[in-house]
Enzyme design. Structure first.
Site, short mmCIF file in Angstrom:
data_model
loop_
_atom_site.label_atom_id
_atom_site.label_comp_id
_atom_site.label_asym_id
_atom_site.label_seq_id
_atom_site.Cartn_x
_atom_site.Cartn_y
_atom_site.Cartn_z
N THR A 38 20.64 54.73 -2.62
CA THR A 38 20.82 55.52 -3.83
C THR A 38 19.76 55.05 -4.82
N ASP A 61 24.97 56.19 5.33
CA ASP A 61 26.01 56.26 4.29
C ASP A 61 27.28 55.62 4.84
N ALA A 84 28.30 47.54 -0.50
CA ALA A 84 27.89 48.90 -0.89
C ALA A 84 28.92 49.54 -1.81
N GLU A 86 29.11 52.20 -5.71
CA GLU A 86 28.56 52.61 -7.01
C GLU A 86 29.05 51.54 -7.97
N THR A 136 35.32 42.84 -7.82
CA THR A 136 34.97 42.52 -9.21
C THR A 136 36.17 42.03 -10.01
N ASP A 137 35.89 41.29 -11.08
CA ASP A 137 36.97 40.86 -11.97
C ASP A 137 37.50 42.03 -12.80
N GLU A 138 36.75 43.15 -12.81
CA GLU A 138 37.16 44.28 -13.66
C GLU A 138 38.48 44.91 -13.21
N TYR A 163 35.17 53.23 -12.53
CA TYR A 163 34.57 52.23 -11.62
C TYR A 163 35.61 51.21 -11.19
N LYS A 167 37.28 50.37 -7.53
CA LYS A 167 37.20 49.06 -6.87
C LYS A 167 38.62 48.52 -6.61
N ASN A 192 30.52 38.97 -14.01
CA ASN A 192 29.20 39.60 -14.18
C ASN A 192 28.08 38.74 -13.62
N ASN A 262 28.42 39.80 -26.03
CA ASN A 262 27.18 40.53 -25.72
C ASN A 262 26.08 40.23 -26.74
N ARG A 298 31.32 52.01 -25.73
CA ARG A 298 31.65 52.58 -24.41
C ARG A 298 33.11 53.03 -24.44
N HIS A 301 36.24 50.59 -23.34
CA HIS A 301 35.48 49.34 -23.17
C HIS A 301 36.40 48.12 -23.08
P1 NAD Z 1 23.99 47.82 -6.89
O1 NAD Z 1 24.36 49.11 -7.55
O2 NAD Z 1 22.81 47.08 -7.36
O3 NAD Z 1 23.80 48.06 -5.32
C1 NAD Z 1 24.65 48.87 -4.57
C2 NAD Z 1 23.96 49.14 -3.24
O4 NAD Z 1 24.86 49.93 -2.44
C3 NAD Z 1 22.67 49.92 -3.36
O5 NAD Z 1 21.68 49.36 -2.53
C4 NAD Z 1 23.04 51.32 -2.91
O6 NAD Z 1 21.97 52.04 -2.34
C5 NAD Z 1 24.12 51.02 -1.89
N1 NAD Z 1 25.03 52.15 -1.68
C6 NAD Z 1 25.65 52.88 -2.64
N2 NAD Z 1 26.37 53.87 -2.07
C7 NAD Z 1 26.24 53.72 -0.72
C8 NAD Z 1 26.74 54.42 0.39
N3 NAD Z 1 27.54 55.48 0.23
N4 NAD Z 1 26.39 54.01 1.61
C9 NAD Z 1 25.56 52.95 1.80
N5 NAD Z 1 25.05 52.26 0.76
C10 NAD Z 1 25.37 52.63 -0.47
O7 NAD Z 1 25.31 46.93 -6.97
P2 NAD Z 1 25.46 45.36 -7.14
O8 NAD Z 1 25.44 45.05 -8.59
O9 NAD Z 1 24.54 44.69 -6.22
O10 NAD Z 1 26.96 45.18 -6.63
C11 NAD Z 1 27.23 44.98 -5.25
C12 NAD Z 1 28.74 44.84 -5.06
O11 NAD Z 1 29.21 43.74 -5.84
C13 NAD Z 1 29.54 46.06 -5.52
O12 NAD Z 1 30.58 46.26 -4.61
C14 NAD Z 1 30.07 45.65 -6.88
O13 NAD Z 1 31.29 46.32 -7.16
C15 NAD Z 1 30.27 44.17 -6.69
N6 NAD Z 1 30.17 43.34 -7.91
C16 NAD Z 1 29.08 43.46 -8.74
C17 NAD Z 1 28.97 42.60 -9.84
C18 NAD Z 1 27.79 42.67 -10.77
O14 NAD Z 1 27.78 42.00 -11.81
N7 NAD Z 1 26.76 43.44 -10.48
C19 NAD Z 1 29.98 41.66 -10.10
C20 NAD Z 1 31.08 41.58 -9.22
C21 NAD Z 1 31.16 42.41 -8.12
O1 DAU Z 2 32.47 42.02 -14.34
C1 DAU Z 2 31.81 42.41 -13.18
C2 DAU Z 2 31.13 43.74 -13.41
O2 DAU Z 2 30.01 43.49 -14.26
C3 DAU Z 2 30.68 44.40 -12.12
O3 DAU Z 2 31.81 44.70 -11.35
C4 DAU Z 2 29.89 45.68 -12.41
O4 DAU Z 2 29.40 46.23 -11.21
C5 DAU Z 2 28.73 45.33 -13.32
O5 DAU Z 2 28.03 46.50 -13.67
C6 DAU Z 2 29.22 44.62 -14.58
O6 DAU Z 2 29.96 45.51 -15.43
P1 DAU Z 2 29.80 45.49 -17.03
O7 DAU Z 2 30.22 46.80 -17.54
O8 DAU Z 2 30.46 44.28 -17.59
O9 DAU Z 2 28.20 45.27 -17.13
P2 DAU Z 2 27.08 45.98 -18.05
O10 DAU Z 2 25.82 45.21 -17.81
O11 DAU Z 2 27.06 47.44 -17.90
O12 DAU Z 2 27.60 45.65 -19.52
C7 DAU Z 2 27.83 44.31 -19.94
C8 DAU Z 2 28.38 44.36 -21.35
O13 DAU Z 2 27.33 44.79 -22.23
C9 DAU Z 2 29.51 45.35 -21.55
O14 DAU Z 2 30.43 44.83 -22.50
C10 DAU Z 2 28.83 46.58 -22.12
C11 DAU Z 2 27.68 46.00 -22.93
N1 DAU Z 2 26.45 46.81 -23.01
C12 DAU Z 2 25.92 47.29 -21.86
C13 DAU Z 2 24.76 48.04 -21.86
C14 DAU Z 2 24.17 48.60 -20.60
C15 DAU Z 2 25.83 47.01 -24.25
O15 DAU Z 2 26.32 46.54 -25.30
N2 DAU Z 2 24.68 47.75 -24.26
C16 DAU Z 2 24.12 48.27 -23.13
O16 DAU Z 2 23.07 48.96 -23.23
#
Ligand code: NAD
Ligand code: DAU
Length: 361
Positions: A38, A61, A84, A86, A136-138, A163, A167, A192, A262, A298, A301
């Protein structure tokens, strides 16, 4: 040799995990990375390992049952690590259905295909097979502004965004498989992450990227929402440790005990950029706290996230090794060294390049 099926390995955490695993195990493991690519999936994240003989990329996919079953049929998979998804909350508010499709249905397909491949005629599972669901912790919802309130593995699920609801649903499916079939799995719920290869829609890379260009730094609401930040390599390490040393069927919370508002994060990034940019770098003049701009909050939020990582520490001995001051410097240094990566992902060129490269493969 253990064979891993990693889903979403071209994304932020997945690609860091693959790098971590090859650094740790080198040729002792084989990794098959399944990703549909994606906007968040970027094969450039894996460029330095793509020629390894023990690495294979499959563009597919996770909702495509046929494609996923084929991978299980053609390979003796020992471990599934399911990233994998969103992953961006703001996108889920605009397009909730995509999140249900990928995060819920995609997880159901992954579980079903792994179960079909691993189940023996008597309903037990082949020795040593393991599935790890990265969550995720969310899913636990939001904590009050009270420094003593934390998310534990026993905290009730109270997701608020599409989201986190998707999850939470995927976690429930994994729990149902473990309860109903004794399916060999674990769940990790992490806070995060930040670090190299993070897509600049998320707070930290967005602020770094905007600040370096003198663009506005959007702060949602009053800027006092709290997140618990963990350097991504510590998350990769936790996943491996849980899968190899954790008790099957258990959930482990993973967090950095690094809670910050933040607005604090944004101020730290600006200070660190000013400290790290060379004196003659023209971007020094652009980076300024005057760019901070409060914008509409948001929707829904969550106020505060904070993980109590007591269980993973006590049972497995995991702890976050990288403190925030070190992790943010490493992250900024990585973005300085990878200006082209940032340009590509913000222009979308990378998507076309890889679509062409993997066409018909
Ligand atoms: P990301 O959005 O960077 O990556 C997601 C990946 O999944 C991408 O490479 C995308 O192409 C792939 N993908 C999406 N839909 C797909 C599908 N239908 N089939 C195959 N591949 C697909 O996400 P991330 O931040 O690396 O998060 C990875 C995992 O960790 C997620 O499950 C997310 O919920 C979890 N997570 C993320 C965070 C964070 O802070 N980013 C924290 C805790 C848990
Ligand atoms: O807690 C784990 C989660 O952390 C993961 O499961 C999610 O995949 C990951 O995206 C992340 O979610 P958040 O919503 O916490 O992350 P984000 O970076 O989008 O935002 C972090 C905080 O910052 C949140 O309180 C919203 C705020 N924010 C975010 C953006 C993009 C801003 O104030 N301004 C911004 O432009």
């Amino acid at each position: 040799m253990r064979t891993y099926l990693v889903t979403g390995g071209a994304g932020f955490i997945g690609s860091n995990y693959i790098h971590y695993m090859f650094k740790k195990y080198d040729n002792e493991i084989r990794i098959i990375n399944v990703d549909v690519l994606t906007y968040a999936g970027n094969l450039e994240n894996l460029k330095d390992i793509e020629d390894r003989e023990n690495y294979t990329f499959v563009k597919a996919d996770i909702c495509d049952k046929e494609a996923i079953s084929k991978i299980f049929a053609e390979n003796d998979i020992d471990r599934v690590v399911h990233f994998a998804a969103e992953s961006h909350v703001d996108r889920s508010i605009k397009h909730p259905e995509v999140f249900v499709q990928t995060n819920v249905l995609g997880t159901a397909v992954m579980l079903n295909c792994a179960k079909a491949a691993w189940e023996l005629p008597d309903g037990t599972f082949k020795e040593g097979k393991k599935f790890l669901h990265v969550s995720t912790d969310e899913v636990y919802g939001s904590l009050p502004d009270d420094k003593n309130a934390f998310f534990y593995e026993t905290s009730p699920y109270e997701p608020h965004s599409p989201y986190s609801a998707s999850k939470a649903s995927s976690d429930m499916l994994v729990k149902a498989y473990m309860d109903t079939y004794k399916f060999p799995a674990n769940i990790t719920n992490c806070s995060n992450n930040y670090g190299p290869y993070q897509f600049p829609e998320k707070l930290i890379p967005l602020i770094i990227n905007n600040a370096l260009q003198g663009k506005k730094l959007p702060v949602y609401g009053d800027g006092k929402n709290v997140r618990d930040w963990l350097f991504v390599e510590d998350h990769a390490k936790a996943i491996d440790m849980v899968q190899e040393q954790g008790r099957l069927f258990e959930t482990y919370n993973v967090g950095g005990h690094n809670e910050k508002q933040n607005i604090e994060i944004i101020n730290i990034i600006i200070d660190t950029l000013q400290e790290m940019l060379p004196a003659d770098d023209p971007r020094r003049a652009l980076v300024s706290k005057d760019l901070i701009t409060y914008v509409e909050d948001r929707k829904g939020h969550d106020r505060r996230y904070a993980i109590a990582p007591d269980k993973i520490k006590a049972e497995i001995g995991w702890y976050p090794e990288t403190d925030f001051a070190t992790g943010i410097k490493k992250t900024i240094a990585w973005f300085f060294e990878h200006e082209d990566w940032m340009k590509n992902v913000t222009s979308g060129d990378y998507q076309k390049y890889y679509d062409d490269m993997y066409a018909n493969k």
